[in-house]
Design a protein around this motif. Structure first.
Motif, PDB file in Angstrom:
ATOM      1  N   SER A  95      -6.130   1.052  -6.648  1.00  0.00           N
ATOM      2  CA  SER A  95      -7.416   1.406  -6.041  1.00  0.00           C
ATOM      3  C   SER A  95      -7.207   2.058  -4.686  1.00  0.00           C
ATOM      4  O   SER A  95      -6.370   1.603  -3.887  1.00  0.00           O
ATOM      5  CB  SER A  95      -8.285   0.163  -5.837  1.00  0.00           C
ATOM      6  OG  SER A  95      -8.649  -0.387  -7.069  1.00  0.00           O
ATOM      7  N   VAL A  96      -7.983   3.106  -4.406  1.00  0.00           N
ATOM      8  CA  VAL A  96      -7.973   3.737  -3.087  1.00  0.00           C
ATOM      9  C   VAL A  96      -8.972   2.984  -2.223  1.00  0.00           C
ATOM     10  O   VAL A  96     -10.123   2.761  -2.624  1.00  0.00           O
ATOM     11  CB  VAL A  96      -8.331   5.237  -3.185  1.00  0.00           C
ATOM     12  CG1 VAL A  96      -8.427   5.853  -1.795  1.00  0.00           C
ATOM     13  CG2 VAL A  96      -7.287   5.979  -4.017  1.00  0.00           C
ATOM     14  N   LEU A  97      -8.532   2.567  -1.050  1.00  0.00           N
ATOM     15  CA  LEU A  97      -9.392   1.798  -0.155  1.00  0.00           C
ATOM     16  C   LEU A  97     -10.493   2.688   0.417  1.00  0.00           C
ATOM     17  O   LEU A  97     -10.283   3.884   0.640  1.00  0.00           O
ATOM     18  CB  LEU A  97      -8.571   1.181   0.964  1.00  0.00           C
ATOM     19  CG  LEU A  97      -7.436   0.259   0.506  1.00  0.00           C
ATOM     20  CD1 LEU A  97      -6.695  -0.299   1.706  1.00  0.00           C
ATOM     21  CD2 LEU A  97      -7.956  -0.865  -0.357  1.00  0.00           C
ATOM     22  N   PRO A  98     -11.674   2.105   0.687  1.00  0.00           N
ATOM     23  CA  PRO A  98     -12.833   2.896   1.108  1.00  0.00           C
ATOM     24  C   PRO A  98     -12.895   3.227   2.599  1.00  0.00           C
ATOM     25  O   PRO A  98     -13.980   3.407   3.146  1.00  0.00           O
ATOM     26  CB  PRO A  98     -14.013   2.010   0.698  1.00  0.00           C
ATOM     27  CG  PRO A  98     -13.477   0.625   0.831  1.00  0.00           C
ATOM     28  CD  PRO A  98     -12.020   0.722   0.414  1.00  0.00           C
ATOM     29  N   LYS A  99     -11.769   3.292   3.267  1.00  0.00           N
ATOM     30  CA  LYS A  99     -11.749   3.689   4.684  1.00  0.00           C
ATOM     31  C   LYS A  99     -10.450   4.403   4.976  1.00  0.00           C
ATOM     32  O   LYS A  99      -9.529   4.379   4.166  1.00  0.00           O
ATOM     33  CB  LYS A  99     -11.956   2.485   5.611  1.00  0.00           C
ATOM     34  CG  LYS A  99     -10.818   1.496   5.620  1.00  0.00           C
ATOM     35  CD  LYS A  99     -10.964   0.454   6.699  1.00  0.00           C
ATOM     36  CE  LYS A  99     -10.429   0.988   7.994  1.00  0.00           C
ATOM     37  NZ  LYS A  99     -10.347   0.163   9.116  1.00  0.00           N
TER      38      LYS A  99
ATOM     39  N   ARG B  46      -3.749   3.638  -1.016  1.00  0.00           N
ATOM     40  CA  ARG B  46      -3.897   3.119  -2.374  1.00  0.00           C
ATOM     41  C   ARG B  46      -3.156   1.782  -2.434  1.00  0.00           C
ATOM     42  O   ARG B  46      -2.028   1.669  -1.971  1.00  0.00           O
ATOM     43  CB  ARG B  46      -3.290   4.094  -3.386  1.00  0.00           C
ATOM     44  CG  ARG B  46      -3.345   3.624  -4.816  1.00  0.00           C
ATOM     45  CD  ARG B  46      -2.788   4.662  -5.781  1.00  0.00           C
ATOM     46  NE  ARG B  46      -3.678   5.814  -5.826  1.00  0.00           N
ATOM     47  CZ  ARG B  46      -3.384   7.038  -5.371  1.00  0.00           C
ATOM     48  NH1 ARG B  46      -2.205   7.282  -4.837  1.00  0.00           N
ATOM     49  NH2 ARG B  46      -4.245   8.015  -5.452  1.00  0.00           N
ATOM     50  N   ARG B  47      -3.827   0.795  -3.009  1.00  0.00           N
ATOM     51  CA  ARG B  47      -3.221  -0.527  -3.181  1.00  0.00           C
ATOM     52  C   ARG B  47      -2.262  -0.487  -4.360  1.00  0.00           C
ATOM     53  O   ARG B  47      -2.612   0.000  -5.438  1.00  0.00           O
ATOM     54  CB  ARG B  47      -4.343  -1.540  -3.441  1.00  0.00           C
ATOM     55  CG  ARG B  47      -4.045  -2.924  -3.102  1.00  0.00           C
ATOM     56  CD  ARG B  47      -5.244  -3.861  -3.139  1.00  0.00           C
ATOM     57  NE  ARG B  47      -6.334  -3.437  -3.991  1.00  0.00           N
ATOM     58  CZ  ARG B  47      -7.611  -3.420  -3.615  1.00  0.00           C
ATOM     59  NH1 ARG B  47      -7.954  -3.779  -2.400  1.00  0.00           N
ATOM     60  NH2 ARG B  47      -8.543  -3.044  -4.452  1.00  0.00           N
ATOM     61  N   HIS B  48      -1.029  -0.969  -4.188  1.00  0.00           N
ATOM     62  CA  HIS B  48      -0.047  -0.982  -5.274  1.00  0.00           C
ATOM     63  C   HIS B  48      -0.510  -1.827  -6.452  1.00  0.00           C
ATOM     64  O   HIS B  48      -0.285  -1.454  -7.606  1.00  0.00           O
ATOM     65  CB  HIS B  48       1.301  -1.531  -4.804  1.00  0.00           C
ATOM     66  CG  HIS B  48       2.081  -0.590  -3.957  1.00  0.00           C
ATOM     67  ND1 HIS B  48       3.043  -1.030  -3.083  1.00  0.00           N
ATOM     68  CD2 HIS B  48       2.064   0.759  -3.817  1.00  0.00           C
ATOM     69  CE1 HIS B  48       3.584  -0.001  -2.457  1.00  0.00           C
ATOM     70  NE2 HIS B  48       2.998   1.094  -2.889  1.00  0.00           N
ATOM     71  N   SER B  49      -1.151  -2.952  -6.183  1.00  0.00           N
ATOM     72  CA  SER B  49      -1.457  -3.917  -7.246  1.00  0.00           C
ATOM     73  C   SER B  49      -2.388  -3.374  -8.315  1.00  0.00           C
ATOM     74  O   SER B  49      -2.210  -3.666  -9.495  1.00  0.00           O
ATOM     75  CB  SER B  49      -2.048  -5.198  -6.650  1.00  0.00           C
ATOM     76  OG  SER B  49      -3.266  -4.907  -5.988  1.00  0.00           O
TER      77      SER B  49
ATOM     78  N   PHE C 233       0.831  -1.198   0.000  1.00  0.00           N
ATOM     79  CA  PHE C 233       0.000   0.000   0.000  1.00  0.00           C
ATOM     80  C   PHE C 233       0.868   1.252   0.000  1.00  0.00           C
ATOM     81  O   PHE C 233       2.047   1.209   0.332  1.00  0.00           O
ATOM     82  CB  PHE C 233      -0.901   0.028   1.239  1.00  0.00           C
ATOM     83  CG  PHE C 233      -1.779  -1.177   1.358  1.00  0.00           C
ATOM     84  CD1 PHE C 233      -3.006  -1.219   0.714  1.00  0.00           C
ATOM     85  CD2 PHE C 233      -1.378  -2.280   2.083  1.00  0.00           C
ATOM     86  CE1 PHE C 233      -3.814  -2.336   0.805  1.00  0.00           C
ATOM     87  CE2 PHE C 233      -2.179  -3.395   2.189  1.00  0.00           C
ATOM     88  CZ  PHE C 233      -3.403  -3.427   1.549  1.00  0.00           C
ATOM     89  N   GLU C 234       0.266   2.366  -0.384  1.00  0.00           N
ATOM     90  CA  GLU C 234       0.916   3.665  -0.276  1.00  0.00           C
ATOM     91  C   GLU C 234      -0.114   4.680   0.182  1.00  0.00           C
ATOM     92  O   GLU C 234      -1.320   4.481   0.024  1.00  0.00           O
ATOM     93  CB  GLU C 234       1.528   4.092  -1.602  1.00  0.00           C
ATOM     94  CG  GLU C 234       0.537   4.412  -2.681  1.00  0.00           C
ATOM     95  CD  GLU C 234       1.216   4.798  -3.984  1.00  0.00           C
ATOM     96  OE1 GLU C 234       0.701   5.716  -4.630  1.00  0.00           O
ATOM     97  OE2 GLU C 234       2.232   4.204  -4.355  1.00  0.00           O
ATOM     98  N   VAL C 235       0.382   5.746   0.781  1.00  0.00           N
ATOM     99  CA  VAL C 235      -0.503   6.822   1.236  1.00  0.00           C
ATOM    100  C   VAL C 235      -1.059   7.527   0.009  1.00  0.00           C
ATOM    101  O   VAL C 235      -0.311   7.958  -0.868  1.00  0.00           O
ATOM    102  CB  VAL C 235       0.272   7.816   2.131  1.00  0.00           C
ATOM    103  CG1 VAL C 235      -0.583   9.031   2.448  1.00  0.00           C
ATOM    104  CG2 VAL C 235       0.742   7.127   3.408  1.00  0.00           C
ATOM    105  N   ALA C 236      -2.388   7.618  -0.067  1.00  0.00           N
ATOM    106  CA  ALA C 236      -3.039   8.381  -1.133  1.00  0.00           C
ATOM    107  C   ALA C 236      -3.188   9.829  -0.679  1.00  0.00           C
ATOM    108  O   ALA C 236      -2.854  10.751  -1.409  1.00  0.00           O
ATOM    109  CB  ALA C 236      -4.400   7.785  -1.479  1.00  0.00           C
TER     110      ALA C 236
END
Length: 64
Positions: free
Chosen positions: A48-52, A42-45, A29-32
């Motif tokens: 997508s930005v996670l919903p929480k 944000r998921r690297h793969s 993951f990385e900080v969006a």
């Protein structure tokens, strides 16, 4: 790297997230963006930005 509540993580910082379900750290993951209530990740793969948001206590900086 151990984080403290007074630290600020810039967008793009690679982090692992602590999973309370498994009791382990999950990479990829990385900080969006930072918010008052935590960080959006944000998921690297798939980018997508996670919903929480996640508190800084549940994050660990990783070297990519």
């Amino acid at each position: 790297m151990e984080l403290t509540p007074d630290q600020t993580l810039p967008a793009g910082t690679s982090v692992a997230v602590f999973s309370r379900f498994s009791g382990s750290w999950i990479s990829g993951f990385e900080v969006a963006t930072g918010r008052e209530d935590g960080y959006e990740l944000r998921r690297h793969s798939d980018q997508s930005v996670l919903p929480k948001t996640f508190p800084i206590d549940d994050l660990r900086v990783e070297r990519r």
